[in-house]
Design a protein around this motif. Structure first.
Motif, PDB file in Angstrom:
ATOM      1  N   LYS A   5      42.290  28.510  35.090  1.00 22.69           N
ATOM      2  CA  LYS A   5      43.516  28.814  34.395  1.00 22.69           C
ATOM      3  C   LYS A   5      44.561  29.922  34.727  1.00 22.69           C
ATOM      4  CE  LYS A   5      40.660  29.938  31.082  1.00 22.69           C
ATOM      5  NZ  LYS A   5      39.222  29.733  31.511  1.00 22.69           N
ATOM      6  N   PRO A   6      45.451  29.862  34.328  1.00 24.30           N
ATOM      7  CA  PRO A   6      46.917  30.534  34.984  1.00 24.30           C
ATOM      8  C   PRO A   6      46.466  32.322  34.794  1.00 24.30           C
ATOM      9  CG  PRO A   6      47.728  29.121  33.623  1.00 24.30           C
ATOM     10  CD  PRO A   6      46.241  28.961  33.334  1.00 24.30           C
ATOM     11  N   GLU A   7      45.546  32.591  33.711  1.00 22.46           N
ATOM     12  CA  GLU A   7      45.216  34.046  33.527  1.00 22.46           C
ATOM     13  C   GLU A   7      43.788  34.428  34.264  1.00 22.46           C
ATOM     14  OE1 GLU A   7      43.450  31.836  30.128  1.00 22.46           O
ATOM     15  OE2 GLU A   7      45.309  31.605  31.481  1.00 22.46           O
ATOM     16  N   ASP A   8      43.015  33.607  35.147  1.00 19.14           N
ATOM     17  CA  ASP A   8      42.015  33.569  35.724  1.00 19.14           C
ATOM     18  C   ASP A   8      41.862  34.661  36.975  1.00 19.14           C
ATOM     19  OD1 ASP A   8      40.819  32.091  33.801  1.00 19.14           O
ATOM     20  OD2 ASP A   8      40.244  30.565  35.239  1.00 19.14           O
ATOM     21  N   THR A   9      40.923  35.256  37.096  1.00 16.11           N
ATOM     22  CA  THR A   9      40.730  36.024  38.529  1.00 16.11           C
ATOM     23  C   THR A   9      39.984  35.248  39.176  1.00 16.11           C
ATOM     24  OG1 THR A   9      40.973  38.298  37.191  1.00 16.11           O
ATOM     25  CG2 THR A   9      39.727  38.150  39.395  1.00 16.11           C
ATOM     26  N   VAL A  10      40.147  34.748  40.209  1.00 17.54           N
ATOM     27  CA  VAL A  10      39.496  33.938  41.409  1.00 17.54           C
ATOM     28  C   VAL A  10      39.136  34.520  42.426  1.00 17.54           C
ATOM     29  CG1 VAL A  10      40.679  32.180  39.998  1.00 17.54           C
ATOM     30  CG2 VAL A  10      41.600  32.826  42.215  1.00 17.54           C
ATOM     31  N   ILE A  11      38.056  34.035  43.362  1.00 17.05           N
ATOM     32  CA  ILE A  11      37.571  34.442  44.464  1.00 17.05           C
ATOM     33  C   ILE A  11      37.979  33.377  45.413  1.00 17.05           C
ATOM     34  CG2 ILE A  11      35.552  34.537  46.191  1.00 17.05           C
ATOM     35  CD1 ILE A  11      34.355  36.133  43.898  1.00 17.05           C
ATOM     36  N   LEU A  12      38.804  33.462  46.573  1.00 17.65           N
ATOM     37  CA  LEU A  12      39.012  32.632  47.550  1.00 17.65           C
ATOM     38  C   LEU A  12      37.778  32.958  49.009  1.00 17.65           C
ATOM     39  CD1 LEU A  12      43.095  32.814  47.677  1.00 17.65           C
ATOM     40  CD2 LEU A  12      41.606  30.693  47.121  1.00 17.65           C
ATOM     41  N   TYR A  13      37.075  32.066  49.024  1.00 21.32           N
ATOM     42  CA  TYR A  13      35.932  32.823  49.873  1.00 21.32           C
ATOM     43  C   TYR A  13      36.000  31.651  51.151  1.00 21.32           C
ATOM     44  CZ  TYR A  13      31.043  32.618  51.589  1.00 21.32           C
ATOM     45  OH  TYR A  13      30.073  32.875  52.393  1.00 21.32           O
ATOM     46  N   ASP A  14      35.948  32.755  52.339  1.00 23.01           N
ATOM     47  CA  ASP A  14      35.802  32.197  53.686  1.00 23.01           C
ATOM     48  C   ASP A  14      34.548  31.966  54.072  1.00 23.01           C
ATOM     49  OD1 ASP A  14      36.178  31.797  56.347  1.00 23.01           O
ATOM     50  OD2 ASP A  14      37.245  33.555  56.846  1.00 23.01           O
ATOM     51  N   PRO A  15      33.689  30.628  54.169  1.00 26.61           N
ATOM     52  CA  PRO A  15      32.734  30.401  54.464  1.00 26.61           C
ATOM     53  C   PRO A  15      32.251  30.800  55.932  1.00 26.61           C
ATOM     54  CG  PRO A  15      34.078  28.372  54.788  1.00 26.61           C
ATOM     55  CD  PRO A  15      34.889  29.512  54.074  1.00 26.61           C
ATOM     56  N   GLU A  16      33.178  30.900  56.991  1.00 23.59           N
ATOM     57  CA  GLU A  16      33.014  31.231  58.444  1.00 23.59           C
ATOM     58  C   GLU A  16      32.849  32.799  58.550  1.00 23.59           C
ATOM     59  OE1 GLU A  16      36.427  29.866  60.925  1.00 23.59           O
ATOM     60  OE2 GLU A  16      35.860  27.924  60.450  1.00 23.59           O
ATOM     61  N   LYS A  17      33.440  33.438  57.723  1.00 20.99           N
ATOM     62  CA  LYS A  17      33.280  35.165  57.903  1.00 20.99           C
ATOM     63  C   LYS A  17      32.645  35.588  56.719  1.00 20.99           C
ATOM     64  CE  LYS A  17      36.953  36.251  61.022  1.00 20.99           C
ATOM     65  NZ  LYS A  17      38.011  37.296  61.248  1.00 20.99           N
ATOM     66  N   ASP A  18      32.163  34.643  55.704  1.00 19.64           N
ATOM     67  CA  ASP A  18      31.422  35.161  54.648  1.00 19.64           C
ATOM     68  C   ASP A  18      32.155  36.259  53.887  1.00 19.64           C
ATOM     69  OD1 ASP A  18      29.452  35.258  52.715  1.00 19.64           O
ATOM     70  OD2 ASP A  18      28.264  36.588  53.706  1.00 19.64           O
ATOM     71  N   LYS A  19      33.586  35.914  53.877  1.00 20.09           N
ATOM     72  CA  LYS A  19      34.491  37.120  53.084  1.00 20.09           C
ATOM     73  C   LYS A  19      35.059  36.649  52.008  1.00 20.09           C
ATOM     74  CE  LYS A  19      38.174  39.973  54.852  1.00 20.09           C
ATOM     75  NZ  LYS A  19      39.191  40.395  55.973  1.00 20.09           N
ATOM     76  N   LYS A  20      35.150  37.543  50.901  1.00 22.46           N
ATOM     77  CA  LYS A  20      35.773  37.193  49.414  1.00 22.46           C
ATOM     78  C   LYS A  20      37.262  37.686  49.455  1.00 22.46           C
ATOM     79  CE  LYS A  20      31.178  36.990  47.252  1.00 22.46           C
ATOM     80  NZ  LYS A  20      30.169  37.617  46.556  1.00 22.46           N
ATOM     81  N   TYR A  21      38.204  36.947  48.771  1.00 27.48           N
ATOM     82  CA  TYR A  21      39.482  37.572  48.639  1.00 27.48           C
ATOM     83  C   TYR A  21      39.313  37.446  47.064  1.00 27.48           C
ATOM     84  CZ  TYR A  21      41.033  37.401  53.704  1.00 27.48           C
ATOM     85  OH  TYR A  21      40.918  37.345  54.713  1.00 27.48           O
ATOM     86  N   ILE A  22      39.591  38.489  46.318  1.00 28.45           N
ATOM     87  CA  ILE A  22      39.824  38.457  44.980  1.00 28.45           C
ATOM     88  C   ILE A  22      41.211  38.557  44.355  1.00 28.45           C
ATOM     89  CG2 ILE A  22      38.803  39.531  42.650  1.00 28.45           C
ATOM     90  CD1 ILE A  22      36.513  40.593  44.149  1.00 28.45           C
ATOM     91  N   VAL A  23      41.458  37.586  43.648  1.00 24.44           N
ATOM     92  CA  VAL A  23      42.881  37.372  43.145  1.00 24.44           C
ATOM     93  C   VAL A  23      42.921  37.260  41.800  1.00 24.44           C
ATOM     94  CG1 VAL A  23      45.333  36.161  43.671  1.00 24.44           C
ATOM     95  CG2 VAL A  23      43.584  36.470  45.336  1.00 24.44           C
ATOM     96  N   ASN A  24      43.733  38.027  40.887  1.00 24.95           N
ATOM     97  CA  ASN A  24      43.875  37.902  39.655  1.00 24.95           C
ATOM     98  C   ASN A  24      45.615  37.161  39.255  1.00 24.95           C
ATOM     99  OD1 ASN A  24      45.644  38.763  37.050  1.00 24.95           O
ATOM    100  ND2 ASN A  24      43.477  39.158  36.547  1.00 24.95           N
ATOM    101  N   CYS A  66      35.653  34.304  39.865  1.00 26.97           N
ATOM    102  CA  CYS A  66      35.085  35.924  39.963  1.00 26.97           C
ATOM    103  C   CYS A  66      34.079  36.260  39.002  1.00 26.97           C
ATOM    104  CB  CYS A  66      36.328  36.821  40.241  1.00 26.97           C
ATOM    105  SG  CYS A  66      35.764  38.615  40.397  1.00 26.97           S
ATOM    106  N   THR A  67      33.039  36.785  39.350  1.00 27.25           N
ATOM    107  CA  THR A  67      32.162  37.213  38.338  1.00 27.25           C
ATOM    108  C   THR A  67      32.464  38.657  38.044  1.00 27.25           C
ATOM    109  OG1 THR A  67      30.534  38.241  39.800  1.00 27.25           O
ATOM    110  CG2 THR A  67      30.203  35.913  39.072  1.00 27.25           C
ATOM    111  N   LEU A  68      31.843  39.293  36.747  1.00 28.79           N
ATOM    112  CA  LEU A  68      32.275  40.453  36.459  1.00 28.79           C
ATOM    113  C   LEU A  68      31.537  41.625  37.190  1.00 28.79           C
ATOM    114  CD1 LEU A  68      33.333  42.381  34.331  1.00 28.79           C
ATOM    115  CD2 LEU A  68      31.368  42.289  32.943  1.00 28.79           C
ATOM    116  N   TYR A  69      30.498  41.108  37.966  1.00 25.98           N
ATOM    117  CA  TYR A  69      29.850  42.071  38.776  1.00 25.98           C
ATOM    118  C   TYR A  69      30.908  42.041  40.135  1.00 25.98           C
ATOM    119  CZ  TYR A  69      27.080  43.207  42.970  1.00 25.98           C
ATOM    120  OH  TYR A  69      26.500  43.898  43.997  1.00 25.98           O
ATOM    121  N   GLU A  70      31.385  41.148  40.636  1.00 22.75           N
ATOM    122  CA  GLU A  70      32.255  41.344  41.743  1.00 22.75           C
ATOM    123  C   GLU A  70      33.694  42.008  41.495  1.00 22.75           C
ATOM    124  OE1 GLU A  70      31.091  37.159  44.070  1.00 22.75           O
ATOM    125  OE2 GLU A  70      32.091  36.982  42.055  1.00 22.75           O
TER     126      GLU A  70
END
Length: 266
Positions: A5-24, A66-70
């Protein structure tokens, strides 16, 4: 299947580097730049979670909620030390926080534990947070808005020296203040009989003073503990504990309110 949804906080996960980008998505627009190219954020809305998303260079990221923990660990804007998830999880279970509850806390800090309370009480419940520092309130509410929880929280900008407005209405009450033993009578008055008080205490001498204070009031079922978290390396060939361990953060104290005169014992 759940979609973005437009108001969500999401994760863009890079599987190669096991890296997370968190975007609201509510506060960030346009193109999101990663080291592997750009992603058009508007194109994420409506996609099912778990989808593959490609940058303009063709590199794959996974779209995840994005979980609340993250959010607390990696995205929360901090003006204060926070109550970490390892402690917050035990706190909410020990206080028996559930949907529809009224939870009272003091103070709000950066809003980490407030967010956990707000998520658990649900849309029918409410968290009332007392805080005397306006800069903390503004930052905490900003954090809560970014995760869509601010409408469940009412902030009262004042010192609890004046007492809580709630009178035997709180289903749970939590104190995170410098000298909590000075306010135990106020907490007692705000709690429903039989319900739980929680206190965060950084040092042993604070625990001792609070235990002394509890002896003067009808509280029972007293517990003092600390939560230690030990993580392990997830490589099968060398499975063992990680080199660093999140150990002591604070003492946690819990007590249950009795209805009546001074108990004389805890």
């Amino acid at each position: 299947m759940s979609a973005v949804k437009p108001e969500d906080t999401v994760i863009l996960y890079d599987p190669e580097k096991d890296k997370k980008y968190i975007v609201n998505l509510a506060v960030t627009s346009g193109k999101f730049n990663t080291e592997k190219g750009e992603i058009e954020l508007e194109s994420l809305v409506g996609l099912p979670y778990g989808s593959e998303v490609k940058t303009h260079l063709g590199h794959v990221y996974y779209l995840l909620p994005c979980t609340l923990y993250e959010f607390i660990m990696y995205k929360l804007r901090r003006l204060t030390q926070i109550i970490y998830p390892k402690d917050a999880a035990y706190i909410v279970l020990r206080l028996d926080v559930k949907p529809g509850d009224l939870v009272v806390e003091s103070g709000i800090g950066s809003g980490a534990l407030t967010a956990v309370f707000a998520q658990l009480v649900g849309p029918e419940g409410k968290v009332v947070s007392y805080e005397r520092r306006e800069e903390f309130v503004k930052n905490a509410l900003s954090n809560l808005r970014r995760f869509g929880l601010a409408d469940r929280v009412e902030v009262k900008l004042r010192d609890i020296e004046e007492g809580f407005d709630e009178r035997e209405e709180a289903d749970a009450l939590f104190l995170d203040v410098r000298e909590p033993w000075l306010y135990l009578d106020r907490a007692y008055a705000a709690l429903k009989p039989g319900r739980m008080l929680g206190v965060l205490l950084p040092t042993a001498n604070q625990v001792i003073e609070t235990l002394k204070g509890l002896k003067e009031l009808p509280f029972i079922d007293v517990e003092v503990c600390e939560i230690l978290l030990r993580r392990y390396k997830t490589v099968p060939e060398r499975f063992r504990p990680e080199d660093r361990m999140p150990a002591h953060t604070a003492y946690l104290l819990f007590a249950r309110k009795l209805k009546g005169e001074k108990s004389g014992s805890v």
